[in-house]
Every structure is written in structure tokens, then in C-alpha cells.
Design an enzyme around this catalytic site. Sequence first.
Site, PDB file in Angstrom:
ATOM      1  N   ASP A 257      73.525  61.069   8.919  1.00  0.00           N
ATOM      2  CA  ASP A 257      73.179  60.895  10.333  1.00  0.00           C
ATOM      3  C   ASP A 257      74.216  61.534  11.262  1.00  0.00           C
ATOM      4  O   ASP A 257      75.367  61.742  10.900  1.00  0.00           O
ATOM      5  CB  ASP A 257      73.069  59.405  10.654  1.00  0.00           C
ATOM      6  N   GLU A 258      73.768  61.830  12.463  1.00  0.00           N
ATOM      7  CA  GLU A 258      74.621  62.222  13.594  1.00  0.00           C
ATOM      8  C   GLU A 258      75.637  63.312  13.244  1.00  0.00           C
ATOM      9  O   GLU A 258      76.827  63.187  13.558  1.00  0.00           O
ATOM     10  CB  GLU A 258      75.332  60.984  14.151  1.00  0.00           C
ATOM     11  N   VAL A 259      75.196  64.367  12.625  1.00  0.00           N
ATOM     12  CA  VAL A 259      76.071  65.508  12.339  1.00  0.00           C
ATOM     13  C   VAL A 259      76.092  66.403  13.578  1.00  0.00           C
ATOM     14  O   VAL A 259      75.059  66.929  13.988  1.00  0.00           O
ATOM     15  CB  VAL A 259      75.573  66.297  11.114  1.00  0.00           C
TER      16      VAL A 259
END
Length: 530
Positions: A257-259
Site C-alpha cells: 500500500d501507499e507506495v
Amino acid sequence: VYSSFSRPSNMVDEDDDVSFVTLSSMEITIHDASYHKVAFPDTSIESYELSINDKEIKLHGNTIWGVLRGLETFAQLVKDQRDGNHFFIYNSPIDIKDEPRFTWRGLMIDVARHFHPIPLLERIIDGMEAEKLNTLHLHLADAETFPLEIPDLPITNTFDDSLVYTEENLKYLVTYAGLRGIRIVPEIDVPGHAYSWGKGFKDKHITSQCPELLERTHNINNVALNIASDDTLNVVKKVYDFIGRVFTDDFIHVGGDEVNEACWREDAFISSYIRDHNMTFKDLQGFFQKDTVQPSLSSHHRSAIAWEELSELDTHVWRFNSSSNLLQVWKNNADIPKFIAKGFKVVVSAGFYLDRQKPVDTAPSRWLWYDTWRDFYEMSLDPNLDSSVVGGEACMWSEQTDHQNLLSRIFPRISGVSERLWSPHDHNNTIFDVQTRLMYHRCYSHVKRGIRAGPIRPDYCPYFSAIITEKSWWDSLFKTLVLLSVSAFLIILTLFIACCGLYFMIKSKLAKKNSPSSSGYSEASDYVES
């Protein structure tokens, strides 16, 4: 009876005109006693039947896990007289045939933002057992810390050297949870949220370098792994190999997530690698999943579960395999049909965030924060999607929780989640009815067992004094220091009194000896004074 936590049996008093029959045993039968793996491929694994009448108590489970869930229901039907000698079950005969709606009923605990010691995790597992939850998802590392002690890797980064989980710690926890019918799913979130990884390697470019982005955003969550470096890939393989050895569940959570590509873009080494190999940043992440993460899991015969963003990594290089892996939805439940259309089985967490003031975006804000249990209970999961939704997880992110308040933040509000995941979709009590049950459940299933569950309404729990009188390590240390100080004072006072007594005794004897009839009076007097 469908509830995951039982109602208070109408709160009959012992003095009421009720006839009692004494029963001294329970007959337990298991259909398949050979099944002892802590895994729940279908709901029948945890099914049970409980019968209580004036002649006998019978409990039948499809497996040992069904028996365990039935025993929990039985325990919640028992009321004691608080003297430890008399126990009662009211309103018999009782016949219960029960099984859960979903196979995956979990709680995610973030142990990276604040370290949660093993005894605290044990209490959480005890509380989960009372909720008939079966999955503990451990978020083991994040931007702030990497609290794992892995042999031959200097990656460990913690707030303090003592705040670390060893292989022995984790294996013990897996066993502790397994005995209670709870599996542990470990998460190593890659490639994002990786700032802490870089602190263990001063001489290697393990994490991406983006000082301008950090200066602008002040958010270390933007720092991802430098997945263009072979050094990084080797470290990731060793970490997943460690996880595969220590944990036994069929699934490992790989995050995803959230790269933030902005940090990769600012890193000169990664940007140069992208240009030289004529690829995009998504291609780079695809190669990372294909050549590093996926083989690491396959070598230990594990499947993956990931946050929903990984399903968006759909390139010619790699796409998340929907046939054997799970997707955890955390943003919006309205997107569930979209993920199902791609072939994914889904674990739902959207709307089940225990750390949020407003767990459901479309729900009203509660005047009292603890009333968010209502949002969890009222969460509607479309029964038409049950074939593709394997269950759900409540999430307890730990930016604002540590050992002082974690238990009261989770319990009893998570009961709203556990009942929603256990009960049929059409089982909806009035909020007043659920509130009454929850107040009783909090006292008799949590506080009585030593779990520091917070109240939801004004009430009195007769077992809260047991928790109040518990002593922490600081209480014990403080008490020891006080006792030592008092002891030292008494010793000094005793010596002082003894010396004074000796002084006056000698003075008295010398005074008699050197009276006017005796010689050497002045010399003896000088001696006494000195």
C-alpha cells in the site's frame, strides 16, 4: 442463538423463585478429532451444537475449533455468585446450533508505531477468544521501527534496544494463539513504509533517498525501499525467509500500500536505473513482486494477502494473482464488486478501523468516541457477495496507542465487528438490546478475565477492582524502593538510639566512679565529653 457474544440470561437473581438442578459434568463429542490445523477453509470447521437441560449438558463440535467456540458460548451463559463456589445457568432448556457467517474474522495490530510486549499481545488474544475471532494479523514493521531480531541482518531498528521480537518470542506467540483457535498472519509491508529499514544499513543504499520530499512533507511514510538495488533484494529475501520459518499460517501479508513514486523519482540511482532499462516505476515494482516477493513466499508454500493497492499494479511485467491470493479492502466498501470482478477473494476492513474517530465516512460523527461500536455493528455487508468475501478484519493502528491504553481502545468496541462477522446478515437487534448485551459482555467476558476493556455506558462492573489492584512493574519497583528506604531509616534510627543509650550509660557509670570521693574526676569528665 446467533450472537458471537451472549445475552445476560435476563439477569435472574439467586433469590428469585426459581428451581435449580445440579449438574456436574458435560459430555463433549467431536465429529473429526483428527483435524487440528489452525486453519478455517469453511464455516463448518467452527460449527457446534450446545444442549443444556435439567438432566445433562451436551456439546458437539465438527472439529476441536467448533468445540472451543461452543465452550466460549457455554462460559458466557454461566453466571457466578462471585464467591467462586456457585455457578448458574438460567432459562434452560437451551438448545443452540451455531456457526459463523465468515471464515476470516480478524484483528490487525500495528506493533511498529508503538511496541506491544508479548504479555500484552497474550491479553489481546485472550480477548479475541471471547469474541470468537480467529485471525490475528500482525503488522510487524513500518516507517518508524523494524522491531524484529533477524539473525545475520543488522536491520533491526527500534525505539529502544530492548523493544524487539525474537524468533523465540514469535514462535511462542504462534503456539499461544493456536491453542485458542487463533491463527497469526504476519505482515511485512513492502516496498512502501520502509524508512526504518535503512537505519540498519549505514553503508548500503537500502531505502530510497528523497530529502527534498521529506523536507516538504515531513512524512517518513513516503520513503520506500530501493528495489533497484541487489543489496535490497537480498535483504528482502532474508526477511521473508525468516517470516516463513517462524510463522505457520498459509498466508503471509505482503503490504503493497501507499507506495509514493515521488521518492523514487527524486532518488538519482533509481531514476537512472529506470531510464537505463526503459521501464516505468510500476514496471520496477512489478519485477520486484515477480522476482523477489513471490518466489520468497512460494519457497515456503505460502499464499499472499495484500492491501488493495497491489491489485492496481497491473502491468505487462506482473499482476497480482487473484486465484490463490487475497485482497484486503480498506478504503471504500463500494469498491468490493470491482475487485471481485477481477477474480479476487476479499477481506473487508473498510469501516472497521478502531483508531478512527469516524470509522464509516457516511455515518454521523458520534458525540462520545466509544459509541463508534455502533458504526461497526451497523456495517452492512452485502449477502450477495458472501461467496467472494471471506471475512473481515478490525484494524488497530498504533500511532496513539501503547501498553497503557491499547486494550481499552480495542475492547469492547470490537464486539460490534465480531458479531457482524459471525452472525447472519439479517440478524439485527435494536441498538438498545445490543448495548445491554455489550455492557454485560464487557464486564463478564473481558474485565472478569483481566482484560482492561473500557465502559460504553454508566454502569458498575463488580470485577473492576481486581484490575485496579493489579501491580505493574513500576508499582513493584516503587514498593521495593519504599520498603528499602523505610528499612534503611529504621536501621539508622536503631543505631542512633543504641549509641545514645550507650553514651548515657557510660556517662552515668563514670559519673558514679568519679564522684568527689574518687580521684581523677577531671580526667574522667574530659574523657566522657570527648
